[in-house]
Design an enzyme around this catalytic site. Structure first.
Site, PDB file in Angstrom:
ATOM      1  N   GLU A  63     -12.174  -7.610   9.651  1.00  0.00           N
ATOM      2  CA  GLU A  63     -13.636  -6.752   9.314  1.00  0.00           C
ATOM      3  C   GLU A  63     -13.537  -5.621  10.037  1.00  0.00           C
ATOM      4  OE1 GLU A  63     -14.594  -7.334   5.789  1.00  0.00           O
ATOM      5  OE2 GLU A  63     -14.679  -4.785   6.405  1.00  0.00           O
ATOM      6  N   GLU A  70     -10.194   2.478   8.536  1.00  0.00           N
ATOM      7  CA  GLU A  70     -10.828   3.141   7.355  1.00  0.00           C
ATOM      8  C   GLU A  70     -10.573   4.972   8.133  1.00  0.00           C
ATOM      9  OE1 GLU A  70     -12.563   0.399   4.494  1.00  0.00           O
ATOM     10  OE2 GLU A  70     -13.784   1.633   5.722  1.00  0.00           O
TER      11      GLU A  70
HETATM   12  N1  LIG Z   1      -6.588  10.100   1.783  1.00  0.00           N
HETATM   13  C1  LIG Z   1      -6.667   8.419   0.686  1.00  0.00           C
HETATM   14  N2  LIG Z   1      -6.081   8.918   0.473  1.00  0.00           N
HETATM   15  C2  LIG Z   1      -5.417   8.121  -0.418  1.00  0.00           C
HETATM   16  N3  LIG Z   1      -6.232   7.078  -1.407  1.00  0.00           N
HETATM   17  C3  LIG Z   1      -7.052   6.699  -0.767  1.00  0.00           C
HETATM   18  C4  LIG Z   1      -7.543   7.505   0.905  1.00  0.00           C
HETATM   19  N4  LIG Z   1      -8.229   7.118   1.109  1.00  0.00           N
HETATM   20  C5  LIG Z   1      -8.561   6.244   0.266  1.00  0.00           C
HETATM   21  N5  LIG Z   1      -7.830   5.951  -0.105  1.00  0.00           N
HETATM   22  C6  LIG Z   1      -8.043   4.432  -1.847  1.00  0.00           C
HETATM   23  O1  LIG Z   1      -9.292   4.706  -1.795  1.00  0.00           O
HETATM   24  C7  LIG Z   1      -9.873   2.879  -1.756  1.00  0.00           C
HETATM   25  C8  LIG Z   1     -11.110   2.830  -0.412  1.00  0.00           C
HETATM   26  O2  LIG Z   1     -11.606   3.473   0.382  1.00  0.00           O
HETATM   27  P1  LIG Z   1     -12.412   3.902   1.215  1.00  0.00           P
HETATM   28  O3  LIG Z   1     -12.641   4.596   2.388  1.00  0.00           O
HETATM   29  O4  LIG Z   1     -13.772   4.607  -0.058  1.00  0.00           O
HETATM   30  O5  LIG Z   1     -12.755   2.632   1.479  1.00  0.00           O
HETATM   31  P2  LIG Z   1     -13.893   1.491   0.673  1.00  0.00           P
HETATM   32  O6  LIG Z   1     -13.504   0.555  -0.169  1.00  0.00           O
HETATM   33  O7  LIG Z   1     -15.209   2.016   1.256  1.00  0.00           O
HETATM   34  O8  LIG Z   1     -13.834   0.223   2.322  1.00  0.00           O
HETATM   35  P3  LIG Z   1     -15.217  -0.031   2.404  1.00  0.00           P
HETATM   36  O9  LIG Z   1     -15.726  -0.455   1.559  1.00  0.00           O
HETATM   37  O10 LIG Z   1     -14.153  -1.351   3.211  1.00  0.00           O
HETATM   38  O11 LIG Z   1     -16.306   1.038   3.244  1.00  0.00           O
HETATM   39  C9  LIG Z   1      -8.249   2.605  -0.128  1.00  0.00           C
HETATM   40  O12 LIG Z   1      -8.690   0.832  -0.540  1.00  0.00           O
HETATM   41  C10 LIG Z   1      -7.698   3.288  -0.389  1.00  0.00           C
HETATM   42  O13 LIG Z   1      -6.364   2.737  -2.141  1.00  0.00           O
END
Ligand SMILES: Nc1ncnc2c1ncn2[C@@H]1O[C@H](COP(=O)(O)OP(=O)(O)OP(=O)(O)O)[C@@H](O)[C@H]1O
Length: 120
Positions: A63, A70
Site C-alpha cells: 500500500e 501514485e
Molecule cells: N494521469 C492519469 N491518466 C490516466 N488515468 C489516470 C490518471 N490518474 C489516475 N487515473 C485513473 O484513475 C484511477 C484513480 O486514480 P487516483 O489517483 O484517484 O487514485 P485513487 O483511486 O485516489 O487511489 P487511492 O484511493 O489509493 O488514493 C487510477 O487507478 C487510474 O485508472
C-alpha cells in the site's frame, strides 16, 4: 546528526505521511490491529504468527509503494495518459492481490482456533 539516523527519520515520516494521507492505509492498519488482537486471544504457534505478520507486512508495504507510485505518476504526468493509468492500476492491483491472499491466510490460521474459542 549521523546519516543513518537522518535516513531513519525520513523513513518514519514517510510511514506517518502514508497513514495520515491514505484512507486505505488507515483501513489496513485497523484490520491488522484487529487480526493481532484476535490472534493474541488464540493459541497460535510461532509459525502461525510469522505467517500472519508476513501477510500484514506485505499488504501494508505494498500500500505504501502504491502511494509512492501514485505521487510519482501525478508529478510526472499531471494530465491524462494511458501509461499513467497503467502504472496506477497495476500498483493498485498489486495491493489487491496481496490483500486477497492475506484474507485467505487469516482465515486459514485464525479460522479453526477462533471457531473452537467461540464454540467452547
Ligand atoms: N494521469 C492519469 N491518466 C490516466 N488515468 C489516470 C490518471 N490518474 C489516475 N487515473 C485513473 O484513475 C484511477 C484513480 O486514480 P487516483 O489517483 O484517484 O487514485 P485513487 O483511486 O485516489 O487511489 P487511492 O484511493 O489509493 O488514493 C487510477 O487507478 C487510474 O485508472
Amino acid at each position: 546528526m549521523p546519516k543513518f539516523i537522518r535516513s531513519l527519520r525520513f523513513a518514519c515520516s514517510g510511514i506517518v505521511l502514508a497513514v495520515r494521507s491514505q484512507r486505505h492505509m488507515k483501513i489496513h492498519s485497523v484490520a491488522a490491529g484487529i487480526v493481532v488482537i484476535i490472534g493474541a486471544m488464540l493459541p497460535l504457534s510461532r509459525l502461525d504468527w510469522a505467517v500472519l505478520l508476513l501477510a500484514i507486512a506485505l499488504v501494508i508495504t505494498l500500500e505504501m509503494v502504491n502511494t509512492a507510485v501514485e505521487s510519482t505518476v501525478d508529478l510526472a504526468s499531471p494530465g491524462i495518459h494511458p501509461l499513467a493509468k497503467a502504472a496506477k492500476d497495476v500498483a493498485a492491483g498489486a495491493v489487491l492481490v496481496a490483500t486477497c491472499f492475506a484474507v485467505i491466510i487469516g482465515l486459514l490460521i485464525l479460522g479453526p482456533p477462533l471457531w473452537h474459542f467461540i464454540r467452547d
